[in-house]
Design an enzyme around this catalytic site. Structure first.
Site, PDB file in Angstrom:
ATOM      1  N   ASP A 177       0.708  -1.250  -0.181  1.00  0.00           N
ATOM      2  CA  ASP A 177      -0.103   0.167   0.068  1.00  0.00           C
ATOM      3  C   ASP A 177       0.897   1.229   0.120  1.00  0.00           C
ATOM      4  OD1 ASP A 177      -2.317   1.230  -0.008  1.00  0.00           O
ATOM      5  OD2 ASP A 177      -2.896   1.067   1.842  1.00  0.00           O
ATOM      6  N   ASN A 203     -10.213  -2.966  -6.933  1.00  0.00           N
ATOM      7  CA  ASN A 203      -9.355  -1.939  -7.626  1.00  0.00           C
ATOM      8  C   ASN A 203     -10.001  -1.573  -9.028  1.00  0.00           C
ATOM      9  OD1 ASN A 203      -6.266  -3.092  -6.192  1.00  0.00           O
ATOM     10  ND2 ASN A 203      -7.610  -1.487  -5.501  1.00  0.00           N
TER      11      ASN A 203
HETATM   12  C1  FPP Z   1      -1.697   0.130  -3.494  1.00  0.00           C
HETATM   13  O1  FPP Z   1      -1.498   1.322  -3.511  1.00  0.00           O
HETATM   14  C2  FPP Z   1      -1.256  -0.716  -4.690  1.00  0.00           C
HETATM   15  C3  FPP Z   1      -1.824  -1.010  -5.937  1.00  0.00           C
HETATM   16  C4  FPP Z   1      -3.264  -1.234  -5.841  1.00  0.00           C
HETATM   17  C5  FPP Z   1      -1.015  -1.670  -6.764  1.00  0.00           C
HETATM   18  C6  FPP Z   1       0.077  -2.624  -6.417  1.00  0.00           C
HETATM   19  C7  FPP Z   1       0.816  -3.039  -7.821  1.00  0.00           C
HETATM   20  C8  FPP Z   1       2.368  -2.826  -7.673  1.00  0.00           C
HETATM   21  C9  FPP Z   1       3.473  -2.620  -6.582  1.00  0.00           C
HETATM   22  C10 FPP Z   1       2.822  -3.594  -8.899  1.00  0.00           C
HETATM   23  C11 FPP Z   1       3.084  -5.003  -8.923  1.00  0.00           C
HETATM   24  C12 FPP Z   1       3.580  -5.392 -10.290  1.00  0.00           C
HETATM   25  C13 FPP Z   1       3.500  -6.459 -10.633  1.00  0.00           C
HETATM   26  C14 FPP Z   1       4.071  -7.186 -12.184  1.00  0.00           C
HETATM   27  C15 FPP Z   1       3.154  -7.695  -9.902  1.00  0.00           C
HETATM   28  P1  FPP Z   1      -2.485   2.540  -3.564  1.00  0.00           P
HETATM   29  O2  FPP Z   1      -2.525   3.043  -5.031  1.00  0.00           O
HETATM   30  O3  FPP Z   1      -3.664   2.185  -3.232  1.00  0.00           O
HETATM   31  O4  FPP Z   1      -1.705   3.779  -2.864  1.00  0.00           O
HETATM   32  P2  FPP Z   1      -2.370   4.739  -2.153  1.00  0.00           P
HETATM   33  O5  FPP Z   1      -3.018   4.421  -1.166  1.00  0.00           O
HETATM   34  O6  FPP Z   1      -1.518   5.725  -1.638  1.00  0.00           O
HETATM   35  O7  FPP Z   1      -3.386   5.627  -3.147  1.00  0.00           O
END
Ligand code: FPP
Length: 237
Positions: A16, A64
């Site tokens: 996250d 998501n």
């Molecule tokens: C949550 O942070 C993160 C995600 C929804 C995506 C996670 C994906 C990756 C780290 C890339 C993985 C890639 C592969 C190829 C497996 P958020 O976007 O909700 O962060 P925020 O809460 O700060 O908005």
């Protein structure tokens, strides 16, 4: 008291804070996901090299899909390109890549790239890397229940065969329980992450955003895990 340094068998990570990491730098949210993947690539190898046998990471929840189409498309394209480009990397590191989640409504190219990397790495035995994509913990339990009911109806098993151990064989992947769950970015929530498998997990909520959760941060997390006293409902000896 056993003073041996404990390595969890199965680690789960809710990655996250990618969006906040990017926004705080004046970047687009997608830059945070790209940075998150860069972190994950090195971190996965580090964690499995430490002796952890199973690593599960939350890459994309079914919920998501509610995000802006631009962000969803960015992530889906990132998945396809990384699963295609990094096959040799995971082969070289001897890591088996598996996935947990539903097929629908994933794009065909995403699903195919997932099949390709899991097929290619299926005989690797240097640790299992379970990527949760289009995943939800409640739907995993519901899907498992449907498969069990169908096995009972078809007389493959009897009702007496159903127990907590046999139930886990029906989940998206048949993996051992999670020992240590980490959620970065300071949020203290489970968010539908591997609900069946975290029953007795130790939990850790570091403040850092996922792109900054590097190998050093994981080693700090392991030290925290080692200070915990796991009792599984029993009492301290
Ligand atoms: C949550 O942070 C993160 C995600 C929804 C995506 C996670 C994906 C990756 C780290 C890339 C993985 C890639 C592969 C190829 C497996 P958020 O976007 O909700 O962060 P925020 O809460 O700060 O908005």
């Amino acid at each position: 008291m056993n003073d041996e340094y404990k390595i969890p068998n199965h680690v789960g990570i809710i990655m996250d804070g990618n969006g906040r990491w990017a926004t705080e730098r004046g970047l687009k949210r997608s830059a945070g996901h790209a940075a998150g993947y860069k972190t994950l690539k090195k971190l996965a190898v580090h964690i499995l090299n430490k002796g952890v046998k199973y690593l599960s990471v939350y890459a994309f929840s079914t919920e998501n899909f509610k995000r802006d189409v631009e962000e969803v498309n960015y992530l889906m394209n990132l998945f396809v390109s990384k699963f295609k480009d990094e096959k040799d990397y995971f082969m070289k590191k001897n890591i088996k890549v598996v996935f947990s989640g539903l097929k629908e409504p994933l794009r065909n190219d995403v699903w195919e790239s997932m099949q390709e990397i899991s097929e290619m790495t299926k005989n690797n035995d240097g640790g299992t890397f379970n990527i949760l994509l289009n995943y939800g913990g409640q739907s995993e339990i519901v899907e498992a229940t449907k498969k069990i009911v169908s096995d009972v109806i078809n007389k493959n098993i009897s009702i007496e065969d159903i127990n907590t151990e046999s139930f886990s064989h029906y989940l998206f992947q048949d993996l051992p329980p999670i020992d240590f769950m980490i959620r970065t970015s300071g949020e203290v929530r489970v968010s539908n992450f591997m609900l069946y498998q975290i029953a007795y997990a130790e939990m850790y909520f570091p403040k850092v955003y996922f792109p900054d959760f590097d190998e050093k941060e994981f080693d700090i997390a392991l030290d925290v895990y080692n200070k915990r006293d796991r009792r599984f409902g029993g009492i301290k000896k």
